[in-house]
Motif scaffolding. Structure first.
Motif, mmCIF file in Angstrom:
data_model
loop_
_atom_site.group_PDB
_atom_site.id
_atom_site.type_symbol
_atom_site.label_atom_id
_atom_site.label_comp_id
_atom_site.label_asym_id
_atom_site.label_seq_id
_atom_site.Cartn_x
_atom_site.Cartn_y
_atom_site.Cartn_z
ATOM 1 N N LEU A 114 0.829 -1.201 0.000
ATOM 2 C CA LEU A 114 0.000 0.000 0.000
ATOM 3 C C LEU A 114 0.864 1.253 0.000
ATOM 4 N N LYS A 115 1.957 1.212 0.735
ATOM 5 C CA LYS A 115 2.878 2.347 0.749
ATOM 6 C C LYS A 115 3.535 2.527 -0.603
ATOM 7 N N GLU A 116 3.854 1.418 -1.245
ATOM 8 C CA GLU A 116 4.516 1.479 -2.554
ATOM 9 C C GLU A 116 3.618 2.109 -3.614
ATOM 10 N N ILE A 117 2.306 1.867 -3.533
ATOM 11 C CA ILE A 117 1.393 2.426 -4.534
ATOM 12 C C ILE A 117 0.801 3.755 -4.086
ATOM 13 N N GLY A 118 1.209 4.261 -2.911
ATOM 14 C CA GLY A 118 0.745 5.554 -2.443
ATOM 15 C C GLY A 118 -0.603 5.541 -1.764
ATOM 16 N N ALA A 119 -0.992 4.392 -1.196
ATOM 17 C CA ALA A 119 -2.296 4.288 -0.534
ATOM 18 C C ALA A 119 -2.151 4.117 0.970
ATOM 19 N N ASP A 120 -0.967 4.395 1.519
ATOM 20 C CA ASP A 120 -0.734 4.158 2.947
ATOM 21 C C ASP A 120 -1.400 5.197 3.838
ATOM 22 N N SER A 121 -1.798 6.348 3.274
ATOM 23 C CA SER A 121 -2.414 7.402 4.093
ATOM 24 C C SER A 121 -3.938 7.320 4.110
ATOM 25 N N ILE A 122 -4.516 6.358 3.376
ATOM 26 C CA ILE A 122 -5.976 6.233 3.326
ATOM 27 C C ILE A 122 -6.482 5.579 4.602
ATOM 28 N N MET A 123 -7.612 6.070 5.077
ATOM 29 C CA MET A 123 -8.229 5.519 6.275
ATOM 30 C C MET A 123 -8.454 4.017 6.106
ATOM 31 N N GLN A 124 -8.144 3.240 7.155
ATOM 32 C CA GLN A 124 -8.156 1.782 7.039
ATOM 33 C C GLN A 124 -8.816 1.137 8.252
ATOM 34 N N ILE A 125 -9.615 0.131 7.987
ATOM 35 C CA ILE A 125 -10.218 -0.681 9.048
ATOM 36 C C ILE A 125 -9.825 -2.129 8.800
ATOM 37 N N GLU A 126 -9.300 -2.786 9.803
ATOM 38 C CA GLU A 126 -8.906 -4.182 9.668
ATOM 39 C C GLU A 126 -10.125 -5.081 9.891
ATOM 40 N N VAL A 127 -10.315 -6.022 8.985
ATOM 41 C CA VAL A 127 -11.418 -6.981 9.084
ATOM 42 C C VAL A 127 -10.803 -8.363 9.321
ATOM 43 N N ARG B 53 -13.822 5.472 17.314
ATOM 44 C CA ARG B 53 -13.549 5.129 15.923
ATOM 45 C C ARG B 53 -13.238 3.639 15.816
ATOM 46 N N PRO B 54 -13.884 2.920 14.895
ATOM 47 C CA PRO B 54 -13.621 1.478 14.767
ATOM 48 C C PRO B 54 -12.215 1.213 14.229
ATOM 49 N N LEU B 55 -11.543 0.266 14.857
ATOM 50 C CA LEU B 55 -10.204 -0.127 14.424
ATOM 51 C C LEU B 55 -10.237 -1.440 13.659
ATOM 52 N N ARG B 56 -11.021 -2.399 14.142
ATOM 53 C CA ARG B 56 -11.120 -3.703 13.467
ATOM 54 C C ARG B 56 -12.470 -4.338 13.764
ATOM 55 N N VAL B 57 -12.885 -5.174 12.835
ATOM 56 C CA VAL B 57 -14.138 -5.918 12.953
ATOM 57 C C VAL B 57 -13.807 -7.402 12.856
ATOM 58 N N TRP B 58 -14.343 -8.197 13.773
ATOM 59 C CA TRP B 58 -14.125 -9.643 13.781
ATOM 60 C C TRP B 58 -15.372 -10.320 13.234
ATOM 61 N N GLY C 222 -13.833 -19.788 20.706
ATOM 62 C CA GLY C 222 -14.043 -18.752 21.714
ATOM 63 C C GLY C 222 -13.964 -17.329 21.215
ATOM 64 N N VAL C 223 -13.955 -17.107 19.903
ATOM 65 C CA VAL C 223 -13.899 -15.746 19.351
ATOM 66 C C VAL C 223 -15.275 -15.380 18.819
ATOM 67 N N GLU C 224 -15.857 -14.332 19.365
ATOM 68 C CA GLU C 224 -17.177 -13.870 18.961
ATOM 69 C C GLU C 224 -17.061 -12.639 18.068
ATOM 70 N N PRO C 225 -18.048 -12.410 17.202
ATOM 71 C CA PRO C 225 -18.038 -11.191 16.377
ATOM 72 C C PRO C 225 -18.051 -9.942 17.254
ATOM 73 N N ARG C 226 -17.258 -8.974 16.905
ATOM 74 C CA ARG C 226 -17.202 -7.740 17.703
ATOM 75 C C ARG C 226 -16.541 -6.631 16.893
ATOM 76 N N ILE C 227 -16.667 -5.405 17.409
ATOM 77 C CA ILE C 227 -15.997 -4.236 16.844
ATOM 78 C C ILE C 227 -15.037 -3.702 17.889
ATOM 79 N N ASP C 228 -13.764 -3.583 17.555
ATOM 80 C CA ASP C 228 -12.775 -2.964 18.441
ATOM 81 C C ASP C 228 -12.675 -1.487 18.083
#
Length: 437
Positions: free
Chosen positions: A287-300, A321-326, A309-315
């Motif tokens: 992403l940095k190489e193509i110039g997309a490293d500054s775009i807002m990002q959410i990890e899924v 602000r959401p950081l990641r979605v499980w 033992g892992v349930e769906p959730r939003i961190d």
């Protein structure tokens, strides 16, 4: 070949998956350790003999190296092993050539292949490197190698011109989406992390998906409706991998521009992988190489159905602000949480770092009789709260929309605001957005 890397096992596992994706059948694995590559044949003379013995024993047709080889190294190895030799770049290019389906995708793969081949013509034309001498054969002219280089360079220029035309067409479509104020969300991630499965789950599309590297190659764009906010464009792009060849990044510039121009990136991560942090690092590097490293990002974090033992959730962070979605794209578990995050993105609730700063508000719009298509579109978006017909045959429509959608509507012919005081917040238990929250 191990050059004192701590991740040799993980790299070897991925390399085997690449070989299988190229429809090759691995017969033997030869490992080695060196301080640095040999300039002539990449590996030492003893290791070359070991590989040659494995080739004879298994009657192998090709030897694959999990590294990038120079043209000289590739040529010398083929002479010593008496069979074809391909490096990691050649292997990935072969996979891409098998998977490309669209005209653009085939052009991009051909460009990358020709750029890779241009440095390896000596290997294929060793018998024609010089003009033949002798009576009647002397004279001006170019060698076969020079002819091939000239023709190959001409073809590369031709493909680049066609890809530039494709790039301009894509830019026109992006400009149209900008004028319509339609936001684009791009799905990125490591190959085989489940991007296409998630894309199909969110859009109802039928993009090919399989448990293999680079299952899909050509980009796909689909509309996702999120009433009452409106809709967005979801883009599925090619998966990334360790040491993705620079020639591929350059060749797929038109495709990757969809990622660069996106307002939000959904970074899909295989939650079941033993080292997800390494995959995240590799994707962020591309992403940095193509110039997309500054775009807002959410990890899924996908494939939680394979974890115990892992349930769906939003961190979220401290500002909400959401950081990641499980979630699990395969079973659909947790995808409602991702839809919730996308609604928040359209509302602009966490883009400025302050939750609820730009929520959905109720506005009254006056539509002229000529705006029948826009009137139908509002009902299609499910944003109409109430409407009345005026004395001129037009409509007074109460809609609940976010500021960006309101701006789009007011720029359409036959539509103007009839709200006094800038609108009021949409509340009430019956409102779809509020009930989703």
């Amino acid at each position: 070949m191990d050059f004192h890397s701590s991740k040799i096992d993980e790299s070897l596992t991925e390399f085997k998956q690449l070989a299988l994706a190229a429809r090759a059948t691995p017969l033997a694995v030869v490992l080695g350790r060196r301080r640095q590559p040999d300039p002539g044949m990449f590996v030492g003379s003893g290791k070359v003999e070991e590989i040659a013995e494995a080739v004879r024993q298994h009657d192998a047709e090709i030897v694959l190296f999990n590294h990038e080889l120079s043209p000289i190294q590739e040529r010398n190895l083929e002479r010593a092993l008496s069979c074809r030799v391909a490096d990691r770049i050649g292997l990935i290019l072969d996979i891409f050539a098998q998977r490309a389906q669209t005209f653009e995708g085939k052009l991009q793969v051909e460009l990358a292949q020709l750029q890779h081949l241009s440095t390896r013509l000596v290997r294929g034309w060793t018998h024609l490197e010089r003009q033949k001498g002798g009576i009647g054969l002397r004279g001006p002219g170019e060698t076969q190698l020079e002819t091939d280089r000239r023709l190959l360079g001409h073809r590369i220029k031709q493909i680049n011109r066609r890809l530039e035309k494709v790039s301009r067409q894509r830019e026109l479509r992006r400009q149209s989406r900008r004028k319509s104020n339609v936001r684009t969300v791009s799905v990125v991630g490591y190959t085989n992390a489940g991007k296409s499965t998630l894309f199909n789950r969110l859009t109802g599309a039928h993009v090919y998906e399989a448990d293999q590297l680079f299952a899909t190659l050509d980009p796909t764009l689909r509309q996702v409706r999120l009433p009452p906010q409106g809709h967005l464009i979801l883009a599925d792009t090619v998966g990334f991998v360790r040491h993705l060849p620079h020639s591929l990044v350059a060749a797929f510039k038109a495709t990757l521009e969809e990622t660069v121009e996106a307002g939000l990136l959904l970074h899909v991560v295989d939650a079941h992988d033993e080292h997800p942090g390494d995959q995240i690092e590799q994707v962020n590097s591309v992403l940095k190489e193509i110039g997309a490293d500054s775009i807002m990002q959410i990890e899924v974090f996908n494939q939680i159905d394979r974890l115990d033992g892992v349930e769906p959730r939003i961190d979220r962070d401290g500002n909400g602000r959401p950081l990641r979605v499980w979630l699990s794209a395969l079973t659909g578990e947790g995808t409602d949480l991702l839809f919730q995050v996308l609604r928040e993105y359209l509302d602009g609730e966490w883009q400025s770092g302050v939750a609820g700063s730009q929520g959905v508000r109720r506005h009254c719009l006056r539509l002229e009789p000529m705006a029948g298509r826009l009137h139908a579109q509002l009902f299609d978006w499910d944003v109409v709260e109430d409407e009345r017909v005026d004395e001129h045959g037009g409509w007074l429509v109460d809609v609940c929309v976010d500021p960006s959608t309101l701006d789009y509507l007011l720029r359409q012919d036959g539509c103007r605001s009839a709200t006094m005081g800038g609108g009021r917040t949409c509340d009430g238990g019956s409102h779809p957005l509020q009930s989703a929250r």
